[in-house]
Motif scaffolding. Structure first.
Motif, PDB file in Angstrom:
ATOM      1  N   CYS A   1       0.836  -1.204   0.000  1.00  0.00           N
ATOM      2  CA  CYS A   1       0.000   0.000   0.000  1.00  0.00           C
ATOM      3  C   CYS A   1       0.872   1.256   0.000  1.00  0.00           C
TER       4      CYS A   1
ATOM      5  N   ARG B   1      -5.177  -2.660  -8.765  1.00  0.00           N
ATOM      6  CA  ARG B   1      -5.073  -2.034  -7.461  1.00  0.00           C
ATOM      7  C   ARG B   1      -6.388  -1.364  -7.077  1.00  0.00           C
TER       8      ARG B   1
ATOM      9  N   THR C   1      -8.011   1.812  -5.054  1.00  0.00           N
ATOM     10  CA  THR C   1      -7.563   3.162  -4.734  1.00  0.00           C
ATOM     11  C   THR C   1      -8.701   3.993  -4.158  1.00  0.00           C
TER      12      THR C   1
ATOM     13  N   CYS D   1      -3.708   0.422  -2.891  1.00  0.00           N
ATOM     14  CA  CYS D   1      -3.319  -0.885  -2.332  1.00  0.00           C
ATOM     15  C   CYS D   1      -3.516  -1.993  -3.370  1.00  0.00           C
TER      16      CYS D   1
ATOM     17  N   THR E   1      -6.540  -5.019   1.626  1.00  0.00           N
ATOM     18  CA  THR E   1      -5.431  -4.206   2.117  1.00  0.00           C
ATOM     19  C   THR E   1      -5.794  -2.725   2.100  1.00  0.00           C
ATOM     20  N   LEU E   2      -6.656  -2.309   1.169  1.00  0.00           N
ATOM     21  CA  LEU E   2      -7.108  -0.916   1.149  1.00  0.00           C
ATOM     22  C   LEU E   2      -7.888  -0.589   2.410  1.00  0.00           C
TER      23      LEU E   2
ATOM     24  N   ALA F   1      -5.460  -0.147   5.238  1.00  0.00           N
ATOM     25  CA  ALA F   1      -4.701   1.087   5.086  1.00  0.00           C
ATOM     26  C   ALA F   1      -5.555   2.302   5.406  1.00  0.00           C
TER      27      ALA F   1
END
Length: 229
Positions: free
Chosen positions: A114, A183, A185, A205, A210-211, A214
């Motif tokens: 990320c 990804r 975003t 990410c 994972t986004l 983050a």
């Protein structure tokens, strides 16, 4: 950020990817808003007169920092006061700082892939509209005219505080896009019209999971910092 922006509905995804990609690239690369009309005629010089000291109605730095900052409360800030962004993400687990306050922007990278870019800008008066929400829409559209207001969702970040003692909430607008196989975003931004300053974030990410993690780290470790007295 107790709440986050919802993903754009599938019917709008055709128009969002280019917009989110362009905005993300601008934010990662840095952007300064300074829009002037070159054809405008300079105002004639006037005779200096003594001005009566004024106080912006409702502006009390301590009080403003102690309460939520929804879009409607942007007028509580004094003209010309800059809102900041904390840099505590550099010490969060798994994160490291890549750029430290370069031209007003910082960048952070996480071990899972990320990347977060955070930036503040002043001199935003040319983008100011009726209220802070409209002004924030104008900021997104300045970065990419293809962005429609319907793509933007209201979200919240933290207004002051520390990772251990969170402050109040501040409303922002969010533009999120998850590309299958690509990804994920999200861009979050707020233009403070009366203050003439803005703050915005780009979070990119490898995937949606994972986004989400983050984003939670951004909320906790990168609160917006109210102007000091």
């Amino acid at each position: 950020m107790p709440t986050t922006a919802e993903r754009a509905v599938r019917g709008r995804r055709g128009g969002v990817p280019l917009a989110i990609g362009f905005v993300g690239a601008l934010l990662l690369g840095g952007c300064s808003v300074d829009v002037r009309d070159p054809s405008a005629t300079p105002a004639p010089a006037s005779t200096p007169v003594l001005a009566t000291p004024t106080i912006t109605p409702g502006h009390d730095a301590a009080a403003v920092a102690a309460r939520d900052m929804p879009f409607a409360a942007g007028g509580d800030l004094a003209p010309g006061t800059a809102v900041g962004i904390s840099d505590d993400l550099k010490g969060a687990p798994g994160w490291r700082m890549v750029k430290d306050n370069v031209a007003g922007g910082s960048e952070y990278a996480k071990a899972d892939g990320c990347v977060v870019a955070a930036r503040t800008s002043t001199g935003q008066a040319p983008l100011v509209r009726g209220d802070d929400r409209e002004s924030t829409v104008a900021l997104f559209q300045y970065l990419d005219a293809a962005i429609q207001p319907s793509y933007l969702k209201t979200a919240t970040l933290k207004w002051g505080g520390t990772p251990e003692a969170p402050g109040r909430n501040v409303e922002v607008l969010a533009l999120e896009q998850a590309v299958p196989g690509g990804r994920s975003t999200e861009v979050l931004a707020r233009l403070f019209g009366t203050a003439g300053s803005s703050a915005y974030f780009s979070v990119s990410c490898p995937d949606a999971a994972t986004l989400d993690a983050a984003r939670q780290d951004v909320v906790r470790y990168l609160p917006l910092v109210p102007p000091a007295p």
